[in-house]
Design a protein around this motif. Structure first.
Motif: not given
Length: 154
Positions: A40, A56-59, A145
């Motif tokens: 994170y 950030t990848q998953y907002k 996801k």
């Protein structure tokens, strides 16, 4: 119990020593997330409210809120409501806590409007059961996801 007023200088000294980042509950949660191989960003300045932990990848934005400063669980201390509790404080502290609560709400709305998921965890919950807090975050990541995969299949 005495109703004596504390010297403003003493109050200032006490309050200025309270940390706004890298608090014990936040560090506890971050260590637990790291142990689960969840990576994170910390105190992410590019987002409104500067979330404590961001994936950030998953907002996904996570805030570790102090119970007192963010107006949580007043009833646990025998106080029926935030408004009732704040009657005993000076106007400055009443306004400060009420502004924090309002700012939290505004930040949540702003982040959601730009497509982020927001999780707010209370310091008391983190201290009581950090594993449950990690599970809440893992479930949110799984759900995000799943939504991403569903969109990819369309």
């Amino acid at each position: 119990m005495s109703a004596e007023k504390r010297d403003p200088k003493t109050t200032h000294k006490i309050m200025s020593a309270i940390k706004s980042k890298d608090t014990r509950p936040e560090l506890l949660l971050r260590r637990a997330l790291w142990q689960k191989n969840l990576r994170y960003r910390v105190n992410y300045k590019k987002l409104p409210g500067k979330p404590d932990i961001v994936f950030t990848q998953y907002k996904l934005a996570i805030f570790c809120d102090g119970d007192f400063w963010h107006g949580h669980n007043w009833a646990l201390r025998g106080i029926p409501s935030l408004e009732e509790e704040l009657k005993g404080y000076s106007e400055f502290w009443r306004n400060k806590i009420l502004r924090n609560v309002k700012r939290d709400d505004d930040t949540n709305k702003c982040l959601k409007a730009i497509g982020w998921t927001v999780i707010r965890l209370w310091e008391s919950d983190i201290k009581k059961d950090v594993d449950q807090c990690v599970l809440t975050i893992q479930e949110a990541i799984f759900e995000i996801k799943t939504q991403i995969n569903d969109l990819d299949e369309i």
